[in-house]
Design an enzyme around this catalytic site. Sequence first.
Site, PDB file in Angstrom:
ATOM      1  N   MET B   1       0.831  -1.318   0.003  1.00 10.92           N
ATOM      2  CA  MET B   1       0.047  -0.020   0.196  1.00 10.92           C
ATOM      3  C   MET B   1       0.898   1.209   0.034  1.00 10.92           C
ATOM      4  O   MET B   1       1.872   1.394   0.547  1.00 10.92           O
ATOM      5  CB  MET B   1      -0.993  -0.131   1.338  1.00 10.92           C
ATOM      6  N   CYS B   2       0.317   2.201  -0.961  1.00 10.40           N
ATOM      7  CA  CYS B   2       1.142   3.442  -0.787  1.00 10.40           C
ATOM      8  C   CYS B   2       0.310   4.571  -0.013  1.00 10.40           C
ATOM      9  O   CYS B   2      -0.942   4.186   0.447  1.00 10.40           O
ATOM     10  CB  CYS B   2       1.107   3.902  -2.186  1.00 10.40           C
ATOM     11  N   GLU B   3       1.003   5.777   0.275  1.00 11.30           N
ATOM     12  CA  GLU B   3       0.029   6.673   0.899  1.00 11.30           C
ATOM     13  C   GLU B   3      -0.204   8.095   0.182  1.00 11.30           C
ATOM     14  O   GLU B   3       0.827   8.427  -0.531  1.00 11.30           O
ATOM     15  CB  GLU B   3       0.600   6.956   2.308  1.00 11.30           C
TER      16      GLU B   3
END
Lengths: 258, 258
Positions: B1-3
């Site tokens: 996951m990225c932010e």
Amino acid sequence: MCELLGMSANVPTDIVFSFSGLIQRGGGSGPHRDGWGIAFYEGRGLRLFQEPSASAHSEIARMVQRYPIKSEVVIGHIRQANVGQVSLANTHPFVRELWGRNWCFAHNGQLKDFYPEPGFYQPIGDTDSEAAFCDLLNRLRQKFPEPAAPQALLADLLTACDHYQTKGVFNCLLSNGDWLFTFCSTKLAQITRRAPFGCAQLKDMDLTVDFKAQTTPDDIVTVISTEPLTCNEKWQLNQPGDWYLWQRGKCIGSGNVF
Amino acid sequence: MCELLGMSANVPTDIVFSFSGLIQRGGGSGPHRDGWGIAFYEGRGLRLFQEPSASAHSEIARMVQRYPIKSEVVIGHIRQANVGQVSLANTHPFVRELWGRNWCFAHNGQLKDFYPEPGFYQPIGDTDSEAAFCDLLNRLRQKFPEPAAPQALLADLLTACDHYQTKGVFNCLLSNGDWLFTFCSTKLAQITRRAPFGCAQLKDMDLTVDFKAQTTPDDIVTVISTEPLTCNEKWQLNQPGDWYLWQRGKCIGSGNVF
């Protein structure tokens, strides 16, 4: 007048030394206080640092100096505004994606009565330089729907450059990260450094570098600049109409449009 | 996951506080050690800082923190690589020129079996995210040969986002420097700060800011993030399918594609 800085090398090389000389001309030893920018290729990626203010007093420029970024192709520019207000959008170098690569361009000079045909690539700012860059890419894109080697593009590149210089002064640097093309309409100089490496002394500030300590015997590094950056080396001065194609530090093509 | 991190404001505002929280998640308090990037619009120009390494230990990230850059629209991203190797070309946000403006895009999620039609805009790196961005611009460009207002583009934007989210997870931020579009497929949160301003405490590090001391009563600043960045404010959590259109800090359109 603006000042250009280009580099083509066969190993990732930092340009701190040359950049240090260049930014002195941006409000330090020179009149180019309206912005500066430098683009570093890293693989197919491109790092671009720019500021619409004098480089000699720039926080970001100091960071670029402190933090040596190694690259095989670099394009830098300092600007004295002639056409277009002082703004980030008007600050060189300019970048566009063509054929899935970052194309990067910087220009020294001024074009007059230059109204290129609108095309796919459109200027974001209002400089004659970015308009020429977009026109150049529009010409290439129209002629070559598919990616082409630089040798195949040369005839069209040169026709375009020859046209732009009829509109004024057109010294430029252009790259897709693989090769670096230079065109001289009035002023450009270059030096290719290779073994045996020696010491170099900047013209614009009291800074000397011993390239022997920083290189291996196989390194080949070509630096292109509006005017020679060092005072103790032999730079080759370009003549009006001269063009060069560089790849991994080596000249892979050259000529004169006249 | 990225932010993801986005900002839309009605006055040039620095994002140092929010960025400080975000970069902690990039190898500090979070697992996103594969790169980070942040883009600041300045008029029609765009400043882009990126690094294909952990933000918590980045020299350039520290410079961005030390040197508050004021902007009305910001798009930031920290990355944990899923698709595409760790490289500058694969680092968000991505930028392309469309209709003479810089369009900027960042994506959180992963798309599977995603093979968009080739078009004018081509990915430079090999992420699904950049492929989706290029596809989105190709769709808009094909449908609208001339510049169009965001409201006119909405139907096509939403059709595209709705399509991408059938291929996986697609939370995104998109801007042309004037407006900021957000789409939530799984997770996105936002907060609009306006007078009376108070204090905010970051979740990810011991840092508090008193916005009252930094703002005027007319300021409106919206921050969008994958997860709330502060622990003492009320963030609005987006639902799957939620989209918003922001301009100068205000919501000028919103809805849900389901």
